[in-house]
Design an enzyme around this catalytic site. Structure first.
Site, PDB file in Angstrom:
ATOM      1  N   LYS A 105       0.687  -1.291  -0.104  1.00 35.59           N
ATOM      2  CA  LYS A 105       0.045   0.018   0.082  1.00 35.59           C
ATOM      3  C   LYS A 105       0.929   1.436  -0.162  1.00 35.59           C
ATOM      4  O   LYS A 105       0.689   2.217   0.768  1.00 35.59           O
ATOM      5  CB  LYS A 105      -1.090  -0.007   1.299  1.00 35.59           C
ATOM      6  CG  LYS A 105      -1.960  -1.274   1.063  1.00 35.59           C
ATOM      7  CD  LYS A 105      -3.193  -1.090   2.157  1.00 35.59           C
ATOM      8  CE  LYS A 105      -3.889  -2.370   2.177  1.00 35.59           C
ATOM      9  NZ  LYS A 105      -3.526  -3.560   2.883  1.00 35.59           N
TER      10      LYS A 105
HETATM   11  O1  LIG Z   1      -9.417  -3.014   1.622  1.00 31.61           O
HETATM   12  C1  LIG Z   1      -8.556  -3.847   1.944  1.00 31.61           C
HETATM   13  C2  LIG Z   1      -7.127  -3.973   1.456  1.00 31.61           C
HETATM   14  C3  LIG Z   1      -6.066  -4.781   1.901  1.00 31.61           C
HETATM   15  N1  LIG Z   1      -6.808  -5.524   3.018  1.00 31.61           N
HETATM   16  C4  LIG Z   1      -5.648  -6.517   3.556  1.00 31.61           C
HETATM   17  O2  LIG Z   1      -6.072  -7.782   3.233  1.00 31.61           O
HETATM   18  C5  LIG Z   1      -5.768  -8.462   4.308  1.00 31.61           C
HETATM   19  C6  LIG Z   1      -6.971  -9.209   4.924  1.00 31.61           C
HETATM   20  O3  LIG Z   1      -6.638 -10.049   5.871  1.00 31.61           O
HETATM   21  P1  LIG Z   1      -7.972 -11.107   6.638  1.00 31.61           P
HETATM   22  O4  LIG Z   1      -7.341 -11.789   7.633  1.00 31.61           O
HETATM   23  O5  LIG Z   1      -8.445 -12.010   5.536  1.00 31.61           O
HETATM   24  O6  LIG Z   1      -9.027 -10.174   7.239  1.00 31.61           O
HETATM   25  C7  LIG Z   1      -4.706  -7.826   5.222  1.00 31.61           C
HETATM   26  O7  LIG Z   1      -3.694  -8.259   4.801  1.00 31.61           O
HETATM   27  C8  LIG Z   1      -5.302  -6.512   5.000  1.00 31.61           C
HETATM   28  O8  LIG Z   1      -4.286  -5.482   5.250  1.00 31.61           O
HETATM   29  C9  LIG Z   1      -7.939  -5.430   3.450  1.00 31.61           C
HETATM   30  O9  LIG Z   1      -8.240  -6.353   4.282  1.00 31.61           O
HETATM   31  N2  LIG Z   1      -8.894  -4.425   3.055  1.00 31.61           N
END
Ligand SMILES: O=c1ccn([C@@H]2O[C@H](COP(=O)(O)O)[C@@H](O)[C@H]2O)c(=O)[nH]1
Length: 308
Positions: A105
């Protein structure tokens, strides 16, 4: 690289990404003990523990999936040893022929974005030599600074056959504070979506652009609108599972060709053995639990797509 991602999704029949977001609390005791015995309860010890944890998950799932998404924050919390494990994880996944999406990001003024781009998806020149420092295949990009901040990533993509996913509508509860603001009659996330389409049209792979978008699973109505707005854009969809996104809500993130979206799950896969549903797996079998969670996620998404 977008062509490779599409090809791998088709071959595995799995439009899913395993998010490698290791926390020490997910690492089974036996791995932590081994790492702490060797390095002590130090940053190095923690980094070794998350590396061994990641390796187990990668070995248990790489044949089922097209891609992984290591989240750099989880590694940075352990400082330099953590970052070294981020790099080791990227390299190991590439050895296994997985597409690696670095969730970093980034996005800044032009010169700084150029340095981020070179460091993560390009090559840095040192004298007569050049080095791919982190060497992910894709990275996530924050577009808040506008084209100045995004174009350096696109330039590096062109040179090194890489790709980006630009944040359009994020999955978190407060994403609407800014992203849903109406400007000239349209929400900001739509304006960003239009810009992503525009950037992408100039930088196409075979059917999809190497400029992709991030759209959270937790806002399915917006996902539907954005799918139509950006027909040739691959959408990376975080928010399935742990954040509440459901497969039935995600069908409209896909195009009629069954492609166009790739769904991420991080905690839901890598910490599966700690969930009730996978209680039959002992901590020592954490990687088997992750494999089962990948199979279950794939079945869940494909069954929703088949009912579309
Ligand atoms: O909008 C967003 C962008 C990035 N993320 C990232 O995805 C994973 C989600 O993790 P989970 O454990 O499946 O919830 C995490 O690395 C976030 O930084 C997001 O969730 N939403």
């Amino acid at each position: 690289m977008i062509n490779k991602l599409v090809d791998k999704i088709q071959k595995t029949e799995a439009p899913i990404v395993v998010g490698l977001d290791p926390m020490l609390s997910y690492v089974p005791e036996h791995l932590k003990n081994n790492a702490f015995e060797e390095y002590g309860e130090t940053l190095e010890g923690a980094a070794e523990a998350i590396w061994q944890f990641n390796k187990g998950i990668i070995d248990a799932t790489y044949d089922l999936i097209p891609a992984v998404k290591p989240q750099i924050a989880m590694y940075e919390q352990f400082g330099i040893p953590g970052l070294a494990v981020f790099k080791k994880t990227v390299d190991y996944c590439k050895e296994k022929d997985l597409v690696v999406i670095g969730d970093i990001k980034r996005g800044d003024i032009g010169s700084t974005s150029a340095a981020y781009a070179v460091g993560h998806i390009g090559k840095v020149s040192i004298g007569s030599k050049s080095y791919a420092a982190f060497n992910e295949d894709f990275v996530t990009v924050n577009p808040y600074l506008g084209s100045d901040g995004v174009n350096p990533f696109i330039d590096v993509c062109k040179e090194d056959n890489k790709g980006i996913f630009v944040l359009v509508k994020t999955s978190n509860p407060s994403s609407g504070e800014f992203q849903d603001q109406i400007i000239d009659g349209k929400p900001l996330y739509e304006l960003v979506g239009e810009k992503v389409r525009e950037w992408g049209e100039l930088h196409m792979g075979d059917a999809y652009s190497y400029v992709g978008a991030v759209v959270g699973a937790t806002y399915p109505e917006m996902g539907k609108v954005l799918r139509k707005l950006m027909p040739n854009t691959y959408i990376l969809v975080p928010g399935y599972g742990a954040q509440g996104g459901l497969a039935k809500d995600l069908v409209h993130y896909f195009n009629k060709d069954g492609l166009g979206a790739i769904i991420n799950s991080s905690r839901g896969i890598i910490a599966a053995y700690q969930q009730k549903q996978y209680a039959k797996f002992e901590p020592a079998e954490y990687a088997d639990a992750s494999r089962q969670a990948v199979l279950d996620m794939k079945a869940d998404i494909l069954s929703a797509l088949n009912c579309k």
